[in-house]
Motif scaffolding. Structure first.
Motif, PDB file in Angstrom:
ATOM      1  N   PHE A 141       9.896  -4.186  21.996  1.00 13.44           N
ATOM      2  CA  PHE A 141       9.231  -3.423  20.972  1.00 13.44           C
ATOM      3  C   PHE A 141       8.417  -4.550  20.131  1.00 13.44           C
ATOM      4  O   PHE A 141       8.983  -5.353  20.017  1.00 13.44           O
ATOM      5  N   PRO A 142       7.142  -4.206  19.684  1.00  8.63           N
ATOM      6  CA  PRO A 142       6.672  -5.036  19.100  1.00  8.63           C
ATOM      7  C   PRO A 142       7.289  -5.462  17.660  1.00  8.63           C
ATOM      8  O   PRO A 142       8.042  -4.558  16.862  1.00  8.63           O
ATOM      9  N   THR A 143       7.169  -6.747  17.073  1.00  9.40           N
ATOM     10  CA  THR A 143       7.707  -7.153  15.895  1.00  9.40           C
ATOM     11  C   THR A 143       7.323  -6.502  14.524  1.00  9.40           C
ATOM     12  O   THR A 143       8.261  -6.069  13.836  1.00  9.40           O
ATOM     13  N   ASP A 144       6.061  -6.055  14.643  1.00 10.82           N
ATOM     14  CA  ASP A 144       5.674  -5.302  13.571  1.00 10.82           C
ATOM     15  C   ASP A 144       6.164  -3.871  13.474  1.00 10.82           C
ATOM     16  O   ASP A 144       6.571  -3.394  12.365  1.00 10.82           O
ATOM     17  N   TYR A 145       6.270  -3.302  14.636  1.00 19.07           N
ATOM     18  CA  TYR A 145       6.931  -1.949  14.660  1.00 19.07           C
ATOM     19  C   TYR A 145       8.651  -1.958  14.103  1.00 19.07           C
ATOM     20  O   TYR A 145       9.032  -1.148  13.508  1.00 19.07           O
ATOM     21  N   LYS A 146       9.216  -2.999  14.602  1.00 25.85           N
ATOM     22  CA  LYS A 146      10.622  -3.220  14.365  1.00 25.85           C
ATOM     23  C   LYS A 146      10.736  -3.414  12.755  1.00 25.85           C
ATOM     24  O   LYS A 146      11.704  -2.857  12.006  1.00 25.85           O
ATOM     25  N   GLU A 147       9.705  -4.286  12.313  1.00 26.31           N
ATOM     26  CA  GLU A 147       9.807  -4.161  10.526  1.00 26.31           C
ATOM     27  C   GLU A 147       9.336  -2.986   9.949  1.00 26.31           C
ATOM     28  O   GLU A 147      10.115  -2.718   9.013  1.00 26.31           O
ATOM     29  N   PHE A 148       8.515  -2.165  10.460  1.00 29.32           N
ATOM     30  CA  PHE A 148       8.337  -0.860   9.928  1.00 29.32           C
ATOM     31  C   PHE A 148       9.556   0.037  10.072  1.00 29.32           C
ATOM     32  O   PHE A 148       9.767   0.670   9.056  1.00 29.32           O
ATOM     33  N   VAL A 149      10.121  -0.043  11.258  1.00 23.97           N
ATOM     34  CA  VAL A 149      11.438   0.863  11.131  1.00 23.97           C
ATOM     35  C   VAL A 149      12.571   0.313  10.410  1.00 23.97           C
ATOM     36  O   VAL A 149      13.153   1.328   9.696  1.00 23.97           O
ATOM     37  N   LYS A 150      12.433  -1.041  10.251  1.00 22.19           N
ATOM     38  CA  LYS A 150      13.477  -1.648   9.445  1.00 22.19           C
ATOM     39  C   LYS A 150      13.157  -0.901   7.743  1.00 22.19           C
ATOM     40  O   LYS A 150      14.324  -0.655   7.282  1.00 22.19           O
ATOM     41  N   HIS A 151      11.865  -0.966   7.532  1.00 19.69           N
ATOM     42  CA  HIS A 151      11.706  -0.753   6.191  1.00 19.69           C
ATOM     43  C   HIS A 151      11.289   0.968   5.928  1.00 19.69           C
ATOM     44  O   HIS A 151      11.691   1.274   4.854  1.00 19.69           O
ATOM     45  N   TYR A 152      10.940   1.727   6.872  1.00 20.37           N
ATOM     46  CA  TYR A 152      10.686   2.957   6.585  1.00 20.37           C
ATOM     47  C   TYR A 152      11.330   3.842   7.475  1.00 20.37           C
ATOM     48  O   TYR A 152      11.932   4.963   7.117  1.00 20.37           O
ATOM     49  N   GLY A 153      11.775   3.612   8.917  1.00 20.00           N
ATOM     50  CA  GLY A 153      12.424   4.561   9.843  1.00 20.00           C
ATOM     51  C   GLY A 153      11.329   5.667  10.409  1.00 20.00           C
ATOM     52  O   GLY A 153      10.151   5.250   9.972  1.00 20.00           O
TER      53      GLY A 153
ATOM     54  N   LEU B 105       0.929  -1.342   0.100  1.00 17.05           N
ATOM     55  CA  LEU B 105       0.006  -0.157  -0.011  1.00 17.05           C
ATOM     56  C   LEU B 105       0.870   1.196  -0.007  1.00 17.05           C
ATOM     57  O   LEU B 105       0.413   2.309  -0.877  1.00 17.05           O
ATOM     58  N   MET B 106       2.103   1.328   0.752  1.00 14.20           N
ATOM     59  CA  MET B 106       2.622   2.420   1.092  1.00 14.20           C
ATOM     60  C   MET B 106       4.209   1.910   0.685  1.00 14.20           C
ATOM     61  O   MET B 106       4.923   1.810   1.550  1.00 14.20           O
ATOM     62  N   PRO B 107       4.663   1.949  -0.393  1.00 14.47           N
ATOM     63  CA  PRO B 107       5.968   1.498  -0.813  1.00 14.47           C
ATOM     64  C   PRO B 107       6.876   2.292  -0.191  1.00 14.47           C
ATOM     65  O   PRO B 107       6.915   3.733  -0.416  1.00 14.47           O
ATOM     66  N   PRO B 108       7.940   1.967   0.579  1.00  9.84           N
ATOM     67  CA  PRO B 108       9.167   2.931   1.130  1.00  9.84           C
ATOM     68  C   PRO B 108       9.976   3.452  -0.064  1.00  9.84           C
ATOM     69  O   PRO B 108      10.172   2.873  -0.829  1.00  9.84           O
ATOM     70  N   HIS B 109      10.249   4.646   0.263  1.00  3.43           N
ATOM     71  CA  HIS B 109      11.163   5.502  -0.859  1.00  3.43           C
ATOM     72  C   HIS B 109      12.753   4.897  -0.737  1.00  3.43           C
ATOM     73  O   HIS B 109      13.043   4.099   0.386  1.00  3.43           O
ATOM     74  N   VAL B 110      13.468   4.950  -1.808  1.00  6.06           N
ATOM     75  CA  VAL B 110      14.866   4.457  -1.674  1.00  6.06           C
ATOM     76  C   VAL B 110      15.508   5.182  -0.636  1.00  6.06           C
ATOM     77  O   VAL B 110      15.456   6.448  -0.482  1.00  6.06           O
ATOM     78  N   GLY B 111      16.306   4.328   0.225  1.00  9.81           N
ATOM     79  CA  GLY B 111      17.010   5.084   1.264  1.00  9.81           C
ATOM     80  C   GLY B 111      16.054   5.206   2.688  1.00  9.81           C
ATOM     81  O   GLY B 111      16.778   5.696   3.635  1.00  9.81           O
ATOM     82  N   ALA B 112      15.128   4.928   2.583  1.00 15.45           N
ATOM     83  CA  ALA B 112      14.073   4.677   3.705  1.00 15.45           C
ATOM     84  C   ALA B 112      14.693   3.613   4.811  1.00 15.45           C
ATOM     85  O   ALA B 112      15.178   2.781   4.156  1.00 15.45           O
ATOM     86  N   GLY B 113      14.291   3.683   5.918  1.00 14.02           N
ATOM     87  CA  GLY B 113      14.602   2.640   6.773  1.00 14.02           C
ATOM     88  C   GLY B 113      15.745   2.873   7.743  1.00 14.02           C
ATOM     89  O   GLY B 113      16.473   3.697   7.462  1.00 14.02           O
ATOM     90  N   SER B 114      15.683   2.279   9.056  1.00 16.08           N
ATOM     91  CA  SER B 114      16.663   2.503   9.993  1.00 16.08           C
ATOM     92  C   SER B 114      17.136   1.197  10.470  1.00 16.08           C
ATOM     93  O   SER B 114      16.374   0.174  10.626  1.00 16.08           O
ATOM     94  N   VAL B 115      18.494   1.293  10.760  1.00 22.23           N
ATOM     95  CA  VAL B 115      19.161   0.159  11.463  1.00 22.23           C
ATOM     96  C   VAL B 115      19.106   0.441  12.951  1.00 22.23           C
ATOM     97  O   VAL B 115      20.114   1.541  13.107  1.00 22.23           O
TER      98      VAL B 115
END
Length: 188
Positions: free
Chosen positions: A33-45, A9-19
């Motif tokens: 922290f919840p797994t889905d939130y960790k995945e969100f941060v990984k892909h979007y930041g 639904l909401m593809p992340p832009h190039v360079g988005a996401g945080s380690v």
């Protein structure tokens, strides 16, 4: 609900996401922290959805915007005595986002398993809390698809938006510096 649905639904832009070093961060925050939130941060930041919802990210030292908004949410939870018939002390509230109308989106840390934490929303315009029995990714997906009986937020900026736009602050600044409006086409 899988992060894959949100990614479609909401593809992340190039360079988005945080380690993030989650082990160290969770130790400092005193909570997993919840797994889905960790995945969100990984892909979007951290960043903004539709130039309306600011998704927060925990700082490794336990300070910053997530800590500040969590403190505000906990004070509001205590002041309003939470949600009728829902038992949770203020310290069980953890903010993960805020929106342009000053609504706060939080987890209620009621279970040992963070993947079971429901979302609670403080609607500033109603000065009241509402409980949603789902995680962060499912909550966002259901807002974008307008699947709740009514919009859980005080604005319709994200309600029923089929292809929402997410931008990190860094990407929004880059676009702005190129002379374009990063949110062109986004209805406010």
């Amino acid at each position: 609900m899988s992060i894959d649905v949100l990614l479609s639904l909401m593809p992340p832009h190039v360079g988005a996401g945080s380690v993030i070093d989650w082990d160290a961060t969770e130790k400092v925050w005193g909570s997993p922290f919840p797994t889905d939130y960790k995945e969100f941060v990984k892909h979007y930041g951290a960043g903004s959805i539709e130039n309306f919802l600011a998704v927060l990210q925990p700082s490794p030292d336990g300070s910053g915007r997530m800590a500040d908004e969590t403190s505000v949410a906990q004070e509001l939870w205590e002041e309003l005595e939470g949600i009728p018939d829902v038992e949770a002390e203020p310290d069980r509230i953890l903010a993960w986002a805020m929106d342009g109308t000053a609504d706060l989106l939080c987890w209620m840390r009621t279970e040992d398993d963070p993947d079971e934490w429901p979302v609670v929303v403080y609607r500033r315009l109603e000065d009241a809390w509402q409980l949603y029995e789902c995680g962060m990714v499912e909550f966002l997906t259901r807002v974008f698809r307008a699947e709740f009986p009514q919009n859980p937020l005080s604005s319709t900026a994200m309600w029923g938006v089929p292809t929402p736009l997410f931008l990190t602050r860094r990407e929004a600044t880059r676009i702005r510096e190129s002379g374009r409006d990063p949110w062109e086409g986004v209805v406010e």
